[in-house]
Enzyme design. Structure first.
Site, PDB file in Angstrom:
ATOM      1  N   SER A 266       0.934  -1.176  -0.014  1.00 13.32           N
ATOM      2  CA  SER A 266       0.118  -0.013   0.087  1.00 13.32           C
ATOM      3  C   SER A 266       0.849   1.194   0.032  1.00 13.32           C
ATOM      4  O   SER A 266       2.213   1.179   0.323  1.00 13.32           O
ATOM      5  CB  SER A 266      -0.741   0.159   0.997  1.00 13.32           C
ATOM      6  OG  SER A 266      -0.003   0.373   2.426  1.00 13.32           O
ATOM      7  N   ASP A 267       0.446   2.444  -0.470  1.00 15.15           N
ATOM      8  CA  ASP A 267       0.853   3.704  -0.276  1.00 15.15           C
ATOM      9  C   ASP A 267       0.824   3.924   1.262  1.00 15.15           C
ATOM     10  O   ASP A 267       0.077   3.352   1.945  1.00 15.15           O
ATOM     11  CB  ASP A 267       0.330   4.585  -1.130  1.00 15.15           C
ATOM     12  CG  ASP A 267       1.401   5.727  -1.457  1.00 15.15           C
ATOM     13  OD1 ASP A 267       2.280   6.007  -0.597  1.00 15.15           O
ATOM     14  OD2 ASP A 267       1.344   6.295  -2.629  1.00 15.15           O
ATOM     15  N   TRP A 268       1.444   5.019   1.784  1.00 15.26           N
ATOM     16  CA  TRP A 268       1.498   5.247   3.216  1.00 15.26           C
ATOM     17  C   TRP A 268       0.129   5.602   3.787  1.00 15.26           C
ATOM     18  O   TRP A 268      -0.645   6.344   3.171  1.00 15.26           O
ATOM     19  CB  TRP A 268       1.990   6.773   3.110  1.00 15.26           C
ATOM     20  CG  TRP A 268       2.442   7.223   4.406  1.00 15.26           C
ATOM     21  CD1 TRP A 268       1.352   7.708   5.540  1.00 15.26           C
ATOM     22  CD2 TRP A 268       3.729   7.351   5.358  1.00 15.26           C
ATOM     23  NE1 TRP A 268       2.001   8.086   6.801  1.00 15.26           N
ATOM     24  CE2 TRP A 268       3.385   8.022   6.663  1.00 15.26           C
ATOM     25  CE3 TRP A 268       5.011   7.196   5.096  1.00 15.26           C
ATOM     26  CZ2 TRP A 268       4.478   8.174   7.497  1.00 15.26           C
ATOM     27  CZ3 TRP A 268       5.819   7.471   5.978  1.00 15.26           C
ATOM     28  CH2 TRP A 268       5.560   7.936   7.352  1.00 15.26           C
ATOM     29  N   GLY A 269      -0.411   4.859   4.791  1.00 10.30           N
ATOM     30  CA  GLY A 269      -1.741   4.804   5.132  1.00 10.30           C
ATOM     31  C   GLY A 269      -2.972   4.720   4.408  1.00 10.30           C
ATOM     32  O   GLY A 269      -3.967   4.575   4.820  1.00 10.30           O
ATOM     33  N   ALA A 270      -2.563   4.000   3.121  1.00 14.49           N
ATOM     34  CA  ALA A 270      -3.561   3.890   2.164  1.00 14.49           C
ATOM     35  C   ALA A 270      -4.927   2.804   2.548  1.00 14.49           C
ATOM     36  O   ALA A 270      -5.956   2.894   2.250  1.00 14.49           O
ATOM     37  CB  ALA A 270      -3.269   3.342   0.869  1.00 14.49           C
TER      38      ALA A 270
END
Length: 724
Positions: A266-270
């Site tokens: 995932s991207d950051w916090g996605a």
């Protein structure tokens, strides 16, 4: 280490250890990091236990051989099974030696140099302990309001796919297992992150599946076909489902249809952001949807570590999904050789030799030269070294030439424009003044700039956007230069002296107030560590500009998104223009500067366009050719571009599509014939039922210096071939 041994490790892992392996945390959480004093606060804030850190699988943002080895050593001492960490980081356009931003690299149309830039970035990153780079970013971009267009190579799927392959080759080399100088690549952001509504970051993306497949997916597929090891999910929705919870996108298309069996992160916090999107009620549901969609690693949120174990135990998540994710991560660690050598590549002594070494700087200088685009020149450039030059503007002596995502780069290491100019001319011929700040006037500086300019024969203005005005979350509704810089141009123009503008920016701009006032305009983008030298090479004529735009410059922000390969309409704007057609009342339909455009200090003619036959079938090919001649007085490089139009399709087809390009060097008076092969496969597209096939019928080919020019070459396809 064999596959069986990796599977044996998986069998030894507890369910909790498996879940923790899917967790990615920043370096500050780890013993051995320079930020280790900050562990307690973030851990309490995120609600994670120290044991989770000890069992985690990867680190975000670790770099520097000494620190990385320290983190890995401390981790291996605490991890029960001795499973090493993966060190991942954003190495986007260089590590310490910073190359031009990717949008600028796209304007070089030089995939060999792009590959070289990634190879150098990999060498510097690997020796500093990095195993995985979150690059290349291959999102197709059509809206310059979006701040992250600087990370893409442009608006065309064919060109983007060509660069995607080159970057992956450069980062990964031929064999990650044996080549310690390379890093694993992670293509991003899957998918269609470059099409947010309103050009606003993280915003909704809504398009048909046919358009998604036709325009936005090819570059990701190209990266994966080249062997890219990882995929990062996008923040946005795709068909109203956030990418990180999108089973159709990640599991069905990426894994089942395309056969990708690498790691998805995932991207950051996605993952947790699926709650804000409104498709998950809480962290538990977010975790369930993400693992079912196929996300292996959760970056910097804790939905997996807090809830996935219980979801498996309650039978809400199949444990095979958890095991599959862990196994993919372990296999990547095995491929990188981390079980045998957990400190892979990290070497403090070699780090000192490689980082910012002279050969890397020279490569950065070469690519910066090739990435600049000459947008206008009324016989002002190149400058003569005996001319008295006033170098004025906020970028005249600025080190802010690296651009966003130059994470490890240093402005202090960047060659300033003024320093580059000083290598070309005597000190008494160069006068420097700031004139103004990026967005504000400085007391008395306008007046100083005018007085400086009075001493000179020619004025060079170094203008643009601060690097913090481009990049992630840096979207702009007004994409003109700040008003104070436009005012500076006007004041200096009043002196009646030739004015050349050098632009530093991360997006195509509305150039009104610049291109109409200046006698010459050179688009330099953010040129990187060697920017000052590269631009001085061009401005003083030691090098000849050869860059071509990989993204259109709008006439007005009211046009965007504006791009060359648009569809026609039932009422196209034709000459003579009638009232009820698709047009604006106050501006042209066309961009100010089209895709593929770029000037040179020499001129090129395109003569004798030919096609080998006027018809062919699916088993044959045609050859389209043209003779290009350097008709000027200096050597130069020309990017010869090949476009095709499908005249009639089952669905509406673009007015023109790039199908090939060749960069050629010609001496004055030299001619060379350039040929492009036309195949049936080149003419395939996605039909309304999403089958990918060609249609028999009429086509037109164009060979020229940009997307607007080229004499038509008509041909027909008499039979087609279908691939579902």
């Amino acid at each position: 280490m064999t596959k069986n041994k990796v599977e044996a490790i998986l069998e030894e892992m507890t369910r909790e250890e498996k879940v923790d392996q899917l967790m990615q945390l920043a370096t500050l959480f780890y013993e051995g990091s320079r930020q280790k004093g900050k562990i307690t606060g973030p851990m309490e804030e995120m609600g994670i236990e120290l044991n989770t850190v000890h069992n985690s699988g990867s680190v975000l943002g670790g770099a520097g051989a000494e620190e990385v080895k320290s983190i890995q050593k401390a981790h291996l001492e605490k991890n029960r099974l001795g499973i090493p960490l993966l060190m991942m980081a954003d190495i986007i356009h260089g590590f310490k030696t910073i190359f031009p931003v990717p949008l600028a690299i796209g304007c070089s149309w030089d995939t060999d140099l792009a590959e070289m830039s990634a190879e150098i970035a990999a060498k510097e990153a690997s020796v500093s302990g990095v195993h995985v780079t979150f690059a290349p970013m291959v999102d197709l971009v059509r809206d310059p309001r979006w701040g992250r267009v600087m990370e893409s190579t442009g608006e065309d799927s064919f060109l983007n796919a060509s660069f995607a392959k080159a970057f992956v080759r450069g980062f990964q080399g031929e064999n990650l297992e044996t080549d310690m100088d390379r890093v694993a690549a992670c293509v991003k952001h899957f998918a269609a992150y470059g099409a947010p509504a309103g050009g606003r970051d993280y915003n909704t993306v809504d398009m048909s599946e046919r358009e998604l497949r036709e325009s936005y997916l090819p570059a990701y597929k190209a990266a994966l076909d080249e062997g890219c090891e990882m995929v990062m999910t996008a923040f946005n929705t795709v068909d109203s489902i956030p990418a990180s919870a999108n089973k159709k996108l990640m599991r069905h298309l990426l894994r089942d249809e395309w056969g990708f069996d690498g790691v998805i992160i995932s991207d950051w916090g996605a993952v947790k952001e699926t709650i804000a999107h409104g498709v998950a009620a809480d962290e538990a549901e977010a975790a369930q949807k993400a693992i079912e969609a196929g996300v292996d690693i959760e970056m910097m949120t804790t939905c997996y570590v807090k809830h996935l174990k219980r979801l498996v135990e309650e039978g809400k998540v199949d444990e095979h999904l958890l095991d599959d994710s862990v196994l993919r991560i372990l296999k990547l660690k095995e491929k990188l050789g981390l079980f045998e050598n957990p400190y892979r590549g990290a070497d403090e002594e070699k780090e000192k030799e490689l980082i910012l070494c002279e050969s890397h700087r020279q490569s950065a200088r070469e690519l910066a030269v090739k990435s600049c685009v000459l947008l206008k020149n009324e016989s002002v450039l190149p400058l003569h070294k005996e001319q008295k030059v006033a170098l004025i503007g906020p970028f005249a002596e600025s080190g802010d030439l690296l651009g966003p995502w130059s994470w490890q780069g240093s402005k202090e290491d960047a060659v300033k424009l003024s320093d580059g100019f000083k290598t070309k001319t005597k000190g008494e011929n160069l006068f420097i003044s700031r004139g103004c700040d990026i967005v504000t006037a400085l007391e008395g500086e306008f007046e100083k700039a005018v007085e400086t300019a009075r001493k000179a024969d020619v004025i060079v203005l170094a203008l643009g956007e601060h690097s913090k005005m481009s990049g992630e979350a840096k979207c702009r509704a007004d994409i003109r230069l700040p008003e104070v810089q436009l005012e500076l141009i006007k004041k200096l123009k009043e002196l009646g002296k030739p004015v050349s503008v050098i632009l530093f920016n991360g997006r195509p701009l509305d150039l009104h107030g610049v291109i109409d006032e200046a006698d010459a305009v050179l688009e330099a983008w953010y040129p990187g560590t060697e920017g000052g030298h590269a631009i001085a090479d061009l401005v003083y004529g030691d090098k000849n500009p050869s860059g071509k735009l990989s993204m259109s410059f709008p006439y007005s922000v009211g046009q965007v998104p504006v791009y060359y390969n648009a569809y026609t309409t039932g009422r196209p704007k034709l000459e003579p223009v009638t009232e009820y057609v698709s047009k604006y009342l106050d501006i042209p339909n066309e961009p100010l500067l089209q895709f593929g455009f770029g000037l040179s200090y020499t001129t090129f003619s395109y003569n004798e366009p030919q096609i080998s036959a006027d018809a062919f079938n699916s088993q044959e090919t045609l050859s389209a050719s043209v003779t290009v001649t350097n008709t000027g007085d200096v050597p130069g490089e020309e990017v010869v571009q090949f476009y095709v139009r499908d005249v009639t399709g089952e669905v509406v087809r673009p007015l023109k599509e790039l199908k090939g390009f060749k960069k050629m060097y010609l001496e004055p008076g030299q001619s060379e014939k350039v040929s492009f092969t036309v195949s049936e496969e080149m003419l395939r597209y996605h039909h309304s039922d999403l089958t990918f096939k060609s249609d028999p019928g009429e086509f037109v080919a164009f060979i020229g210096p940009d997307s607007n020019t080229g004499e038509p070459l008509n041909f027909s396809l008499t039979s087609s071939f279908q691939r579902v």
